[in-house]
Write a protein that holds these residues in place. Structure first.
Motif: not given
Length: 305
Positions: A139-165
């Motif tokens: 994800i491209d992430f930017q703050l533009q008001t009080i503190c300006e920040l531009h960074m490349q961030s991540l959304a990490i999602i993990s899931k374990e299944f007991t039964i394959s869905p």
């Protein structure tokens, strides 16, 4: 007829003494204490200097269309890997990666993304039983008001299944996480972390997930996902549908205040105590000079000197 007070003023009574006298020394000491004591009281009561400040902002977020999916099966030798990134030099299982869609929604029409939706379809052969899945979304992430920040961030999602869905739904919020305050500098954009995390080399291809996460969490500023609701649907068939919906709410940002902001915070505390000590020392001086405890000439305006 009754009399009404129309105007009043105070008569100024002066006390004079020589420069080198006990009265002058007493006045100098009380004046100095009137300046120093308020500072000491405000400082010792803590909170005098503003060491931290914060604000709320909904950032500008955009999907970079770089992603990595690692689906493990009961058989460790049959891991399904799907990825699409410029620096991702891996051999993905093209026969398993059927479809990938990424959509951005701006519901309130303010030019900021309110929700990012990821949809992936994986072809799963009958002999493969999915036991867990890990998704890493850039994800491209930017703050533009009080503190300006531009960074490349991540959304990490993990899931374990007991039964394959056959389908997996994930609904969550994208959150801003920081281990230290942002160095908020006027007219300076913080781009320390504005680089891709999918830059892999030959020596770390065997452990892709660990390599990306290890480098990501070395940062002092990251994004993470907060699960609101998830569900598995159906039983295993030829296709596994992954549906990820991430809201982008207002985020709490902490930063280091500037010197001027610290002074603006400390000055009212100091002045409020100065007024109290000024009133107190005025009473003390009035008592001392009225009672003639120190030698000084009293100058009354209606009497001749």
């Amino acid at each position: 007829m009754g009399l009404y007070q129309l105007y009043s003023h105070n008569a100024e009574i002066k006390y004079k003494s020589y420069f080198f006298s006990k009265a002058t020394l007493f006045t100098s000491i009380t004046t100095l204490m009137n300046v120093i004591l308020p500072f000491l009281v405000a400082y010792r009561s803590r909170g005098f200097w503003l060491k931290s400040h914060s604000f709320y902002e909904r950032p500008i977020t955009r999907a970079t269309f770089d992603y990595l999916i690692v689906a493990t099966t009961v058989d460790p030798s049959r891991t399904i890997i799907c990825g699409d990134a410029t620096g991702l030099n891996i051999e993905s299982n093209n026969e398993n990666c059927a479809e990938a869609q990424i959509q951005e929604h701006d519901y309130d029409i303010d030019s900021k993304t309110d929700m990012i939706q990821f949809q992936f379809k994986l072809n799963v052969s009958p002999e493969n039983v999915i036991s867990s899945v890990i998704l890493i979304l850039a994800i491209d992430f930017q703050l533009q008001t009080i503190c300006e920040l531009h960074m490349q961030s991540l959304a990490i999602i993990s899931k374990e299944f007991t039964i394959s869905p056959s389908e997996f739904y994930y609904y969550g919020d994208l959150e801003f996480y920081q281990t230290s305050h942002l160095p908020c500098l006027r007219n300076v954009v913080d781009t320390r972390f504005n680089n891709s995390l999918f830059e892999l080399t030959d020596e770390n291809e065997d452990n892709i997930i660990d390599f990306i996460i290890k480098n990501y969490y070395k940062r002092s500023v990251t994004t993470q996902t907060k699960l609101l609701f998830s569900k598995n649907q159906g039983v295993a068939n030829d296709v596994l549908n992954l549906n990820i919906v991430l809201r982008v709410p207002e985020m709490h940002i902490r930063y280091e205040p500037s010197i001027m902001q610290e002074l603006k915070w400390a000055w009212p505390q100091y002045l409020s105590l100065v007024a109290i000590f000024y009133w107190l020392f005025s009473k003390v001086k009035k008592f001392v000079f009225n009672k003639r405890l120190l030698m000084a000439w009293k100058i009354v305006p209606w009497k001749k000197e």
